[in-house]
Design a protein around this motif. Structure first.
Motif, PDB file in Angstrom:
ATOM      1  N   VAL A  66       0.697  -0.714  -0.028  1.00 41.00           N
ATOM      2  CA  VAL A  66       0.575   0.085   0.129  1.00 41.00           C
ATOM      3  C   VAL A  66       0.620   1.022  -0.311  1.00 41.00           C
ATOM      4  O   VAL A  66       1.727   0.888   1.003  1.00 41.00           O
ATOM      5  N   SER A  67       0.759   2.171  -0.863  1.00 40.54           N
ATOM      6  CA  SER A  67       1.451   3.593  -1.144  1.00 40.54           C
ATOM      7  C   SER A  67       0.173   4.794  -0.902  1.00 40.54           C
ATOM      8  O   SER A  67      -0.899   4.395  -1.261  1.00 40.54           O
ATOM      9  N   LEU A  68       0.069   5.974  -0.225  1.00 37.57           N
ATOM     10  CA  LEU A  68      -0.386   6.617  -0.380  1.00 37.57           C
ATOM     11  C   LEU A  68       0.697   8.141  -0.960  1.00 37.57           C
ATOM     12  O   LEU A  68       1.578   8.119  -0.235  1.00 37.57           O
ATOM     13  N   VAL A  69       0.579   8.879  -1.940  1.00 35.94           N
ATOM     14  CA  VAL A  69       0.852   9.837  -2.434  1.00 35.94           C
ATOM     15  C   VAL A  69      -0.243  11.501  -2.386  1.00 35.94           C
ATOM     16  O   VAL A  69      -1.333  11.142  -3.246  1.00 35.94           O
ATOM     17  N   LEU A  70       0.777  11.572  -1.854  1.00 35.71           N
ATOM     18  CA  LEU A  70      -0.403  13.390  -1.527  1.00 35.71           C
ATOM     19  C   LEU A  70       0.846  14.359  -2.632  1.00 35.71           C
ATOM     20  O   LEU A  70       1.550  14.897  -2.504  1.00 35.71           O
ATOM     21  N   VAL A  71      -0.421  15.550  -2.735  1.00 37.36           N
ATOM     22  CA  VAL A  71       0.172  16.442  -3.497  1.00 37.36           C
ATOM     23  C   VAL A  71       0.634  17.375  -2.553  1.00 37.36           C
ATOM     24  O   VAL A  71       0.066  17.718  -1.808  1.00 37.36           O
ATOM     25  N   ASP A  72       1.666  18.108  -2.000  1.00 35.50           N
ATOM     26  CA  ASP A  72       2.261  19.456  -1.192  1.00 35.50           C
ATOM     27  C   ASP A  72       2.721  19.880  -1.971  1.00 35.50           C
ATOM     28  O   ASP A  72       4.031  20.286  -1.451  1.00 35.50           O
ATOM     29  N   SER A  73       2.226  20.766  -2.279  1.00 41.28           N
ATOM     30  CA  SER A  73       3.175  21.907  -3.583  1.00 41.28           C
ATOM     31  C   SER A  73       3.539  22.694  -2.766  1.00 41.28           C
ATOM     32  O   SER A  73       5.119  23.635  -2.081  1.00 41.28           O
ATOM     33  N   GLU A  74       3.181  23.473  -1.318  1.00 42.33           N
ATOM     34  CA  GLU A  74       4.065  24.511  -0.204  1.00 42.33           C
ATOM     35  C   GLU A  74       4.141  23.343   0.877  1.00 42.33           C
ATOM     36  O   GLU A  74       4.671  24.355   1.451  1.00 42.33           O
ATOM     37  N   ARG A  75       4.724  22.369   0.972  1.00 47.53           N
ATOM     38  CA  ARG A  75       5.460  21.428   2.273  1.00 47.53           C
ATOM     39  C   ARG A  75       4.418  21.836   3.370  1.00 47.53           C
ATOM     40  O   ARG A  75       4.960  21.357   3.945  1.00 47.53           O
ATOM     41  N   GLU A  76       3.173  21.763   3.154  1.00 49.16           N
ATOM     42  CA  GLU A  76       2.543  22.109   4.475  1.00 49.16           C
ATOM     43  C   GLU A  76       2.095  20.743   4.633  1.00 49.16           C
ATOM     44  O   GLU A  76       2.290  20.676   6.363  1.00 49.16           O
ATOM     45  N   ILE A  77       2.095  19.913   3.923  1.00 51.10           N
ATOM     46  CA  ILE A  77       1.800  18.041   5.028  1.00 51.10           C
ATOM     47  C   ILE A  77       3.173  17.842   5.334  1.00 51.10           C
ATOM     48  O   ILE A  77       2.366  17.296   6.481  1.00 51.10           O
ATOM     49  N   SER A  78       4.078  18.490   4.776  1.00 50.10           N
ATOM     50  CA  SER A  78       5.173  18.126   5.533  1.00 50.10           C
ATOM     51  C   SER A  78       5.609  18.832   6.833  1.00 50.10           C
ATOM     52  O   SER A  78       6.186  18.085   8.054  1.00 50.10           O
ATOM     53  N   ARG A  79       5.428  19.939   6.944  1.00 49.40           N
ATOM     54  CA  ARG A  79       5.300  20.228   8.548  1.00 49.40           C
ATOM     55  C   ARG A  79       4.021  21.053   9.328  1.00 49.40           C
ATOM     56  O   ARG A  79       4.920  19.845  10.358  1.00 49.40           O
ATOM     57  N   LEU A  80       3.114  19.594   8.620  1.00 49.94           N
ATOM     58  CA  LEU A  80       2.268  18.990   9.929  1.00 49.94           C
ATOM     59  C   LEU A  80       2.555  18.279  10.580  1.00 49.94           C
ATOM     60  O   LEU A  80       2.136  18.044  11.574  1.00 49.94           O
ATOM     61  N   LEU A  81       2.766  17.516   9.501  1.00 50.53           N
ATOM     62  CA  LEU A  81       3.399  15.837   9.919  1.00 50.53           C
ATOM     63  C   LEU A  81       4.453  15.744  11.470  1.00 50.53           C
ATOM     64  O   LEU A  81       4.859  15.773  12.126  1.00 50.53           O
ATOM     65  N   GLN A  82       6.236  16.791  10.466  1.00 54.13           N
ATOM     66  CA  GLN A  82       6.998  16.267  11.360  1.00 54.13           C
ATOM     67  C   GLN A  82       7.042  17.168  12.886  1.00 54.13           C
ATOM     68  O   GLN A  82       7.729  17.447  13.269  1.00 54.13           O
ATOM     69  N   ALA A  83       5.632  18.324  12.538  1.00 51.99           N
ATOM     70  CA  ALA A  83       5.537  19.141  14.220  1.00 51.99           C
ATOM     71  C   ALA A  83       5.143  17.569  14.823  1.00 51.99           C
ATOM     72  O   ALA A  83       5.495  18.414  16.212  1.00 51.99           O
ATOM     73  N   ASN A  84       4.498  16.657  14.472  1.00 49.16           N
ATOM     74  CA  ASN A  84       4.271  15.582  15.425  1.00 49.16           C
ATOM     75  C   ASN A  84       4.728  14.266  15.837  1.00 49.16           C
ATOM     76  O   ASN A  84       5.168  13.691  16.173  1.00 49.16           O
ATOM     77  N   ALA A  85       5.759  14.314  14.178  1.00 46.49           N
ATOM     78  CA  ALA A  85       6.574  13.597  13.878  1.00 46.49           C
ATOM     79  C   ALA A  85       8.282  13.495  14.457  1.00 46.49           C
ATOM     80  O   ALA A  85       9.230  12.316  14.957  1.00 46.49           O
ATOM     81  N   GLU A 195      -5.174  19.823  11.757  1.00 45.09           N
ATOM     82  CA  GLU A 195      -4.200  20.079  12.053  1.00 45.09           C
ATOM     83  C   GLU A 195      -3.514  21.860  11.789  1.00 45.09           C
ATOM     84  O   GLU A 195      -3.167  22.476  12.587  1.00 45.09           O
ATOM     85  N   ARG A 196      -4.251  22.376  11.247  1.00 41.35           N
ATOM     86  CA  ARG A 196      -3.484  23.758  10.817  1.00 41.35           C
ATOM     87  C   ARG A 196      -4.259  24.772  12.194  1.00 41.35           C
ATOM     88  O   ARG A 196      -4.043  25.168  12.071  1.00 41.35           O
ATOM     89  N   LEU A 197      -5.539  23.593  12.505  1.00 43.94           N
ATOM     90  CA  LEU A 197      -6.341  24.868  13.442  1.00 43.94           C
ATOM     91  C   LEU A 197      -4.810  24.468  14.967  1.00 43.94           C
ATOM     92  O   LEU A 197      -5.040  25.189  15.912  1.00 43.94           O
ATOM     93  N   LYS A 198      -5.237  23.557  14.688  1.00 43.09           N
ATOM     94  CA  LYS A 198      -4.015  22.685  15.826  1.00 43.09           C
ATOM     95  C   LYS A 198      -2.312  23.887  15.888  1.00 43.09           C
ATOM     96  O   LYS A 198      -2.238  24.449  16.985  1.00 43.09           O
ATOM     97  N   LEU A 199      -2.014  24.330  14.894  1.00 39.50           N
ATOM     98  CA  LEU A 199      -1.305  24.774  14.265  1.00 39.50           C
ATOM     99  C   LEU A 199      -0.962  26.438  14.477  1.00 39.50           C
ATOM    100  O   LEU A 199       0.297  27.308  15.131  1.00 39.50           O
ATOM    101  N   THR A 200      -1.987  26.496  14.460  1.00 41.10           N
ATOM    102  CA  THR A 200      -2.961  27.787  14.507  1.00 41.10           C
ATOM    103  C   THR A 200      -2.543  28.464  15.870  1.00 41.10           C
ATOM    104  O   THR A 200      -2.163  29.523  16.584  1.00 41.10           O
ATOM    105  N   GLY A 201      -2.793  27.497  16.833  1.00 35.77           N
ATOM    106  CA  GLY A 201      -2.307  27.727  18.303  1.00 35.77           C
ATOM    107  C   GLY A 201      -1.092  27.641  18.977  1.00 35.77           C
ATOM    108  O   GLY A 201      -0.289  28.079  20.076  1.00 35.77           O
ATOM    109  N   LEU A 202      -0.057  27.570  18.091  1.00 33.76           N
ATOM    110  CA  LEU A 202       0.946  27.454  18.539  1.00 33.76           C
ATOM    111  C   LEU A 202       2.407  28.177  16.978  1.00 33.76           C
ATOM    112  O   LEU A 202       3.608  27.734  17.515  1.00 33.76           O
ATOM    113  N   THR A 203       1.775  29.334  16.846  1.00 25.40           N
ATOM    114  CA  THR A 203       2.140  30.699  15.924  1.00 25.40           C
ATOM    115  C   THR A 203       1.954  31.132  17.247  1.00 25.40           C
ATOM    116  O   THR A 203       1.333  31.541  16.988  1.00 25.40           O
ATOM    117  N   ASP A 204       3.453  32.036  16.599  1.00 21.67           N
ATOM    118  CA  ASP A 204       3.205  32.895  17.207  1.00 21.67           C
ATOM    119  C   ASP A 204       2.742  34.334  16.088  1.00 21.67           C
ATOM    120  O   ASP A 204       2.536  34.802  15.088  1.00 21.67           O
TER     121      ASP A 204
END
Length: 378
Positions: A66-85, A195-204
Motif C-alpha cells: 500500500v502506498s499513499l501519494v499526496l500533492v504537497d506543493s507548499e510543503r504544508e503537509i510535510s510541516r504538519l507531520l514533522q511538527a508531531n513526528a 492540523e492547521r487549527l492545532k498549528l494556529t495555536g502554536l504560532t506567534d
C-alpha cells in the motif's frame, strides 16, 4: 435418467454453495470495509489517519503493498507531520509508503481527466515509483490505483499492489473502490484542516514563527530523537540588542515590524528540520537537530552577521514616515548533554534552554552582537 438428475442436482447444489460462499465473503469484506471506514472518520490526527491507510488497510484486506501519494506543493503537509513526528527519518519509519509530491502533474498524467480507479497488471515502468520504487514493488502482479480528489482538484492517490496477477482485474467493478476514494479524500481534507487549527495555536501571531508552547513541545520530540539516533542537538537563544530603544524612539508598531522582519530573515536561513520560535518579547530560540557544535556555531555567526547587515524598513511610527532601522543580536549556543542516560526529557529540555540562556547573558555582558558558547562543568 435418475443418475443424470442426481448429477444435475449435485451441480446445482455446488453452484448454490459457491454462491453462498461468495456472498459470505462479500459480506465479510463489507463488514471489514465499514469498520475501517469508521476508524478513518474517527482518526484523531493526520498521522493516525495516514497510519490507518498505510498499515491497517493492508492488514484488514491482506494487501501486499500500500502506498499513499499526496500533492504537497507548499510543503504544508510535510510541516504538519514533522511538527508531531519529529525528524524526517522518524516520519519515514512511522509512515512507510507515504510520498509527498511537489505538484499533481505525475498523478494527472496517470489518471487523466476522468479520475476513476485504475485496475490492471503491474507495469514496473509506470507503477514502481508510485508504490515506493523497484525494491518495494518487486514481485507485484496487479495494482489498484485510486485517485483522491476534492472540489475538482486531484490531491493524491491511494495505491494497492498484489502479488496475485488476477486480484485487480480491469473487468472487476470499482464501486467499492470509488467509495473508498471519496471517503479517504474527505477524511484527508478534514484531518489537514484540523492540523492547521492545532498549528494556529502554536504560532506567534505577530511574527508568524512558532510560539513558546510549540517550542517546548518540539524540544521534547527532538531530544527523544537525538537520544534514539545518537545525533547532536543544538539550541540557540538570541535576543535583539537595545530593542527597547526602538519602541521608545519609533513606537511599538515600528518595533513590531522589526520583529516580523527578524523572524522572517532568520527562518529563511534555516533547514527544513530546524525550528525557530519567538520565546517572548524580542527573544527567539532555535533548535538545530543533527548539528554538531562547530557547524552550530557557524550557523549562529551567520545569523548574527545577517541581522547586523540587514536594514528593516518600517512604515509609520511616531513620525508618520517610513523608518530604516538596523538591529543586532546577542546569541547563546548550547548543546544537548550527551551524558543523559536515565534523565527525564523534560529535565534535559530545561537544562538545554537554561544553558543557552546563560550563554546569551554572557554575550550581552561581553559587549553584545556576539555569539557565546555555553560553559560545561569541568
Amino acid at each position: 435418467m435418475q443418475s443424470e438428475l442426481q448429477a444435475e442436482n449435485q451441480a446445482l447444489r455446488e453452484q448454490l454453495q459457491a454462491l453462498l460462499q461468495e456472498a459470505r465473503r462479500n459480506e465479510d469484506k463489507m463488514r471489514r470495509f465499514e469498520r475501517l471506514e469508521h476508524q478513518l472518520i474517527a482518526a484523531e490526527s493526520l498521522q493516525a489517519l495516514l497510519s490507518l491507510l498505510l498499515q491497517a488497510y493492508a492488514q484488514a484486506f491482506a494487501i501486499d503493498r500500500v502506498s499513499l501519494v499526496l500533492v504537497d506543493s507548499e510543503r504544508e503537509i510535510s510541516r504538519l507531520l514533522q511538527a508531531n513526528a519529529g525528524s524526517r527519518e522518524h516520519l519515514n519509519e512511522t509512515l512507510p509508503g507515504l510520498q509527498l509530491l511537489p505538484s499533481a502533474l505525475q498523478l494527472q498524467a496517470l489518471y487523466g481527466p476522468h479520475s476513476k480507479p485504475l485496475l490492471g497488471r503491474f507495469d514496473p515502468a509506470t507503477h514502481a515509483a508510485l508504490l515506493g520504487g523497484e525494491a518495494a514493488s518487486a514481485g507485484l502482479g496487479s495494482v489498484a490505483l485510486l485517485p483522491l480528489a476534492r472540489h475538482g482538484q486531484l490531491i493524491g492517490g491511494l495505491h494497492f499492489g498484489s502479488v496475485d496477477p488476477q486480484r485487480y482485474d480491469p473487468a472487476t467493478g470499482t464501486q467499492l473502490l470509488e467509495r473508498l476514494s471519496l471517503i479517504v479524500a474527505v477524511c484527508l481534507e478534514s484531518a489537514i484542516n484540523q492540523e492547521r487549527l492545532k498549528l494556529t495555536g502554536l504560532t506567534d501571531v505577530l511574527t508568524g514563527v512558532h510560539n513558546r508552547r510549540y517550542f517546548e513541545h518540539r524540544c521534547l520530540i527532538e531530544i527523544a530523537q537525538a537520544r534514539r539516533y545518537r545525533h547532536p542537538l543544538a539550541c540557540l537563544f538570541f535576543d535583539l540588542d537595545h530593542f527597547k530603544s526602538i519602541n521608545d524612539s519609533h513606537g511599538h508598531p515600528v518595533g513590531d515590524e522589526v520583529l516580523r522582519g527578524v523572524g522572517h530573515l532568520v527562518q529563511g536561513q534555516l533547514r527544513a528540520g530546524d525550528t525557530i520560535a519567538r520565546y517572548g518579547g524580542e527573544e527567539f530560540v532555535l533548535l538545530l537537530p543533527q548539528t554538531a557544535e562547530p557547524f552550530a556555531r557557524e550557523i549562529a555567526e551567520r545569523i548574527r552577521a545577517s541581522l547586523a547587515q540587514q536594514r528593516f524598513v518600517a512604515a509609520g511610527g511616531t513620525s508618520g514616515q517610513s523608518q530604516v532601522l538596523s538591529v543586532t543580536a546577542s546569541i547563546g549556543l548550547a548543546m544537548l548533554n550527551n551524558d543523559n542516560a536515565g534523565i527525564d526529557a523534560a529535565v534535559l529540555a530545561s537544562e538545554l534552554i537554561s544553558d543557552a540562556d546563560q550563554a546569551l547573558y554572557r554575550a550581552k555582558q561581553g559587549g553584545r552582537n556576539r555569539v557565546e558558547l555555553a560553559r560545561r562543568p569541568s
